[in-house]
Write a protein that holds these residues in place. Structure first.
Motif, PDB file in Angstrom:
ATOM      1  N   ASP A  46       0.796  -1.229   0.000  1.00  0.00           N
ATOM      2  CA  ASP A  46       0.000   0.000   0.000  1.00  0.00           C
ATOM      3  C   ASP A  46       0.836   1.291   0.000  1.00  0.00           C
ATOM      4  OD1 ASP A  46      -3.137  -0.628   0.453  1.00  0.00           O
ATOM      5  OD2 ASP A  46      -1.905  -2.219   1.292  1.00  0.00           O
ATOM      6  N   ASP A  87      -2.207  -1.818  -4.227  1.00  0.00           N
ATOM      7  CA  ASP A  87      -2.293  -0.356  -4.142  1.00  0.00           C
ATOM      8  C   ASP A  87      -0.915   0.300  -4.328  1.00  0.00           C
ATOM      9  OD1 ASP A  87      -5.032  -0.494  -3.845  1.00  0.00           O
ATOM     10  OD2 ASP A  87      -5.074   0.114  -1.732  1.00  0.00           O
ATOM     11  N   GLU A 117      -7.336  -2.308  -5.350  1.00  0.00           N
ATOM     12  CA  GLU A 117      -8.412  -1.602  -6.069  1.00  0.00           C
ATOM     13  C   GLU A 117      -7.921  -0.273  -6.646  1.00  0.00           C
ATOM     14  OE1 GLU A 117      -8.026  -1.395  -2.904  1.00  0.00           O
ATOM     15  OE2 GLU A 117      -9.019   0.324  -1.971  1.00  0.00           O
ATOM     16  N   HIS A 118      -6.929   0.333  -5.995  1.00  0.00           N
ATOM     17  CA  HIS A 118      -6.400   1.597  -6.517  1.00  0.00           C
ATOM     18  C   HIS A 118      -5.534   1.391  -7.760  1.00  0.00           C
ATOM     19  CE1 HIS A 118      -7.581   4.513  -3.350  1.00  0.00           C
ATOM     20  NE2 HIS A 118      -7.705   3.407  -2.637  1.00  0.00           N
ATOM     21  N   HIS A 212      -5.536  -8.760  -1.568  1.00  0.00           N
ATOM     22  CA  HIS A 212      -5.420  -7.350  -1.193  1.00  0.00           C
ATOM     23  C   HIS A 212      -6.422  -7.025  -0.085  1.00  0.00           C
ATOM     24  CE1 HIS A 212      -4.487  -3.151  -1.344  1.00  0.00           C
ATOM     25  NE2 HIS A 212      -5.760  -2.864  -1.554  1.00  0.00           N
ATOM     26  N   HIS A 248      -4.308  -3.481   2.146  1.00  0.00           N
ATOM     27  CA  HIS A 248      -5.568  -2.745   2.027  1.00  0.00           C
ATOM     28  C   HIS A 248      -6.035  -2.009   3.283  1.00  0.00           C
ATOM     29  CE1 HIS A 248      -9.409  -1.554   0.429  1.00  0.00           C
ATOM     30  NE2 HIS A 248     -10.064  -2.250   1.322  1.00  0.00           N
TER      31      HIS A 248
END
Ligand SMILES: [Fe+2]
Ligand SMILES: [Fe+2]
Length: 357
Positions: A46, A87, A117-118, A212, A248
């Motif tokens: 992340d 991420d 997701e990013h 994630h 995440h």
């Protein structure tokens, strides 16, 4: 970062010595004292590399990743590989992914990635896959079966709805508490793949799953959640020892559901406060067996730090070294059958959750 002192992490009784103060995780797969099969891997997660404009990026997030990479390169013994927990980017822009990969390119040794997701929702993962390959796969290493899942998918009809731009879709998913967001899921296709993949693995092989989002349901509003978590857990149930490592959530989480241990990796970018469901039992599924205490969510480096994960035959001990916090250990308790926060179990010793959500 100025209040960091370099901390030496010494694994008692072991040969592992690492110095670190930033959020990377070191995982040791231990099969027995001095077994040649023992190995370690590092885990970084992340980074949320954020483009401001052109070649200008948010410096804090760059620095977090740069430092984690530098410290991973100093680990002794050398980890067999590094795992990146998703991420890389903040809004999935090719510039952000490229910039993150350029920083990660300084890592020594192999690196495996999972999709966040990013990284995904602007172009449904096209650029990430172009740079890094498939978003779900498995590999075997020294007797351990590793599985990587893309757990941040959602309903096909939502993903493929007519959006004005991919960035509109990304911005729906990149926010917390957004009623227009959607729950994450692994999905039918990948679960069929997982079933077939695990079909070739003997039940006494240690299985480590990288995802994630957590493959458990913690807090839906922030997508600390995977909608088909139970179905994924059911596929993992026949195995003696299963560990799920995820990113995440940008905070410390540890849980045990049956044969499965769950551990979150801290972020290199920023910590999230603990979500309100930690005090709202009605939407609190499953009940966390290890009720981690928290410190100050508004301290910019709270819930970032150094965590050492020691997997003995699939049971994980996690050692945390946190800035401005006492070091603590979450260790597997044979009698209770789940990990226990060894130092902070007494409620009176815990920092109370702050209620300002
Ligand atoms: Fe993240
Ligand atoms: Fe994420």
């Amino acid at each position: 970062m100025s209040n960091y002192s370099r901390r030496k992490f010494l694994k008692t009784g072991g040969a592992l010595l690492a110095a670190s103060s930033l959020p990377i995780s070191m995982v040791e797969m231990a099969f027995g004292k001095d077994s040649e099969q023992n190995f370690t891997f590092a885990y970084i997660s992340d980074s949320h590399i954020t483009q401001i404009k052109g070649n200008k990026f948010v410096r804090n997030w760059d620095r977090g990743l740069i430092r984690a990479v530098a410290e991973a390169n100093l680990l002794d013994p050398r980890p067999d590989f590094v795992f990146y927990g998703g991420d890389i980017a903040q809004l999935g822009k090719p510039e952000e992914i490229d910039h993150g990969l350029e920083i990660l390119g300084a890592l020594r040794g192999d690196i495996h990635y999972v999709m966040g997701e990013h990284d995904y929702y602007v172009d449904l993962g096209d650029y990430w896959r172009k740079q890094l390959g498939p978003d779900h796969y498995s590999f075997d290493h020294k007797g351990v079966h590793f599985v990587v899942l893309n757990s941040i998918l959602t309903h096909e009809e939502w993903m493929h709805r007519k959006w004005d731009t991919g960035m509109d879709r990304m911005k729906q998913m990149a926010r917390l508490d957004n009623p227009n967001g959607q729950p994450f899921m692994v999905g039918d296709k990948q679960r069929s793949w997982l079933k077939a993949d695990l079909g070739t693995v003997s039940k006494d092989t240690p299985v480590v799953v990288f995802s994630h989002s957590p493959l458990q349901k913690i807090y839906k509003g922030w997508n600390f959640w995977t909608d088909d978590a139970e179905q994924v857990q059911a596929l993992l149930k026949p195995f003696d020892k299963v560990t799920v490592l995820y990113g995440h959530v940008h905070q410390i989480q540890t849980n045990q559901i049956g044969n499965i241990s769950f551990h979150a990796a801290m972020a290199t970018a920023w910590p999230w406060p603990y979500p309100s469901t930690y005090t709202q039992q009605e939407s609190y599924l499953p009940k966390l067996t290890v009720d981690m205490n928290r410190a100050d969510p508004f301290f910019e480096r709270d819930a970032t730090g150094w965590q050492f994960i020691n997997l003995h035959s699939g049971n994980v001990d996690v050692h945390y070294t946190l800035p401005d916090n006492e070091a603590r250990v979450v260790a597997f308790d044979e009698k209770l059958g789940h990990p226990v926060d060894t130092k902070y179990q007494a409620v009176a010793d815990r920092t109370s959750p702050q209620k300002h959500y």
